[in-house]
Scaffold this active site. Sequence first.
Site, PDB file in Angstrom:
ATOM      1  N   GLY A   1      -5.345  -3.810   7.445  1.00  8.51           N
ATOM      2  CA  GLY A   1      -6.392  -2.799   7.423  1.00  8.51           C
ATOM      3  C   GLY A   1      -7.483  -2.917   8.463  1.00  8.51           C
ATOM      4  O   GLY A   1      -7.949  -1.910   9.002  1.00  8.51           O
TER       5      GLY A   1
ATOM      6  N   THR B   1      -0.611   2.136   6.643  1.00  6.11           N
ATOM      7  CA  THR B   1      -0.388   0.909   5.884  1.00  6.11           C
ATOM      8  C   THR B   1      -0.233  -0.253   6.853  1.00  6.11           C
ATOM      9  O   THR B   1       0.376  -0.116   7.908  1.00  6.11           O
ATOM     10  CB  THR B   1       0.858   1.018   4.986  1.00  6.11           C
ATOM     11  N   GLY B   2      -0.814  -1.378   6.488  1.00  7.85           N
ATOM     12  CA  GLY B   2      -0.723  -2.537   7.358  1.00  7.85           C
ATOM     13  C   GLY B   2      -1.968  -3.373   7.247  1.00  7.85           C
ATOM     14  O   GLY B   2      -2.643  -3.351   6.220  1.00  7.85           O
TER      15      GLY B   2
ATOM     16  N   THR C   1       0.859  -1.176   0.000  1.00  4.95           N
ATOM     17  CA  THR C   1       0.000   0.000   0.000  1.00  4.95           C
ATOM     18  C   THR C   1       0.901   1.234   0.000  1.00  4.95           C
ATOM     19  O   THR C   1       1.936   1.233   0.666  1.00  4.95           O
ATOM     20  CB  THR C   1      -0.874  -0.001   1.267  1.00  4.95           C
TER      21      THR C   1
ATOM     22  N   ARG D   1     -14.174  -7.326   0.053  1.00  7.94           N
ATOM     23  CA  ARG D   1     -13.602  -6.748   1.273  1.00  7.94           C
ATOM     24  C   ARG D   1     -13.095  -5.328   1.006  1.00  7.94           C
ATOM     25  O   ARG D   1     -12.354  -5.092   0.055  1.00  7.94           O
ATOM     26  CB  ARG D   1     -12.460  -7.643   1.740  1.00  7.94           C
TER      27      ARG D   1
ATOM     28  N   GLY E   1     -10.805  -2.416   2.698  1.00 16.75           N
ATOM     29  CA  GLY E   1      -9.832  -2.201   3.768  1.00 16.75           C
ATOM     30  C   GLY E   1      -9.810  -0.748   4.215  1.00 16.75           C
ATOM     31  O   GLY E   1     -10.667   0.050   3.827  1.00 16.75           O
ATOM     32  N   ASP E   2      -8.808  -0.408   5.018  1.00 16.92           N
ATOM     33  CA  ASP E   2      -8.749   0.938   5.584  1.00 16.92           C
ATOM     34  C   ASP E   2      -8.383   2.011   4.572  1.00 16.92           C
ATOM     35  O   ASP E   2      -8.654   3.192   4.797  1.00 16.92           O
ATOM     36  CB  ASP E   2      -7.755   0.971   6.749  1.00 16.92           C
TER      37      ASP E   2
END
Lengths: 314, 314
Positions: free
Chosen positions: A236, A233-234, A182, A210, A212-213
């Site tokens: 989410g 980033t990671g 990301t 899905r 994500g963040d």
Amino acid sequence: MKKIALAIHGGAGTILRATMTSELEREYRSGLENALNVGWDVLSRGGSSLDAVEATVCALEEFPLFNAGRGSVFTHEGKNEMDASIMDGKTNRAGAIAFVRNVKNPIRLARLVMEKTPHILLAAEGANEFAKQMAVEFAPDEYFFTEHRWKQLQDAIADGRVRLDHADDRRSEIANRKSLGTVGAVACDQEGNLAAATSTGGMTNKKFGRVGDTALIGAGTFAENETCAVSCTGHGEYFIIGVTAYDVAARIKYKGLDLERAANETLERLTETGGDGGFIAVDAEGNIVMPFNCDGMYRGYRTEDAQVVKIYRD
Amino acid sequence: MKKIALAIHGGAGTILRATMTSELEREYRSGLENALNVGWDVLSRGGSSLDAVEATVCALEEFPLFNAGRGSVFTHEGKNEMDASIMDGKTNRAGAIAFVRNVKNPIRLARLVMEKTPHILLAAEGANEFAKQMAVEFAPDEYFFTEHRWKQLQDAIADGRVRLDHADDRRSEIANRKSLGTVGAVACDQEGNLAAATSTGGMTNKKFGRVGDTALIGAGTFAENETCAVSCTGHGEYFIIGVTAYDVAARIKYKGLDLERAANETLERLTETGGDGGFIAVDAEGNIVMPFNCDGMYRGYRTEDAQVVKIYRD
């Protein structure tokens, strides 16, 4: 005139020296340096932080090793579906898109949502229809295709990763796949205006739509002149329940912390809840932080005094 | 044993006595009272706040006058597409869905995302596929159809409302259409565990896959035992950029405010940014607030001491 500052990331996760070749490392570093140069050009010519983060993220999207734009991971169906969000700290306006296909620079489309619609987040077919109406630049499937992402999908399908009927025991694996790539940028311009932008190709072997963040203001992206601009980033899901990007801002606003302490506390909270990853943040004084709790994070920053690009913890 | 408490809303916006018949008012009140009874039954028998908010929101979804489940508004294409989210304050887990069709109780599906997947938010085709795999109860188009929502769509199409190429001047009109009917519940159970749930049919004449705050943890829904549980209703875009639900919690955690002061400050901030709407919130002491900044909000609460149902400001 405020101190201009720019920070970027290209994803956080299991990034170890032992599994990296020196050639690949050089490539990553040159991708990060190029993106920093693009954004710095905008800022140093007196451009806005909003223009700077958009241009920087475009450069990161066009770099094939990161999981955003070109080089995005494949969904279960073998498609590239991309999410992005952008926020302007001066006006507190924001735009985001989820599940867009064949859009060369998803971050540009997110900005168009902000500027051309009364909405914040457009998703799926509707977002793709909006992209057509805005006549953004499209690219064919081949443009997005990279051999290493295709291989990742085949491996993930073979292993049965990201099966929705299998929850906790898969979380860390998912994190490792998803987190590598990301991209994001945060900036402070000459007027002290802040902006943040984040873009991703999502999760390898993703099913069931899905989100994500990265598409979510407050979770993966947030900007507000009075506090800070943040791009995460990671893994989410943990950034969504922790409302991580906004949490940094809230600790500055409501606890009176400085950026560094706020960021450290937010990262600590992320770690406590079991979330892997990191974020970059900048405030209106041009201070920069880039904390993370995993092995490495592709990251870099530029100020009047220094340009730094890093991958590993040390 | 903690004081149990339950609060609900059925949307906020331009709700004026002058445009309401006494028969319609009776209907609304009975819909709210029925939902309160359903949730109170769960709590008073020692059930969890999570079960209580789910059951309460199911009752609100099944009541045809609110814009959620049965009675949802129509998209531009004449479809009912629904969003919902739920969060458990004890575990800080959450689940949400966007754009599901023909699912009788979207809030149940949101809970299944929380419990059966490693994800938080599933959207569009993927979310509908997930619904099939979970074998939730489906209902035919006729179940969701209500004459008044169909008429709203025809009016909106005739007026060209919710055109994406027309931004600010349309914002207040959109708010008025959208805001009438999103539903939500917050609860505190005997163990002092909090939960929040929100469900909506979205925006009349919606195009381009707009996702509002109802599907977004932190924006429309948030719950955390240490602070509060919140469910929002109103012009969703402002709740997204304000990260409204989490902002109430953050003011409690980081400023040390009590629920009432935190809620008032968050509402003030919403008003300053131009957002219309309101929210309901409860803390682990069983305190309840139901602030809003528009003409009315369908709302009610129940504690050991009182049951209250209100529509207008006074």
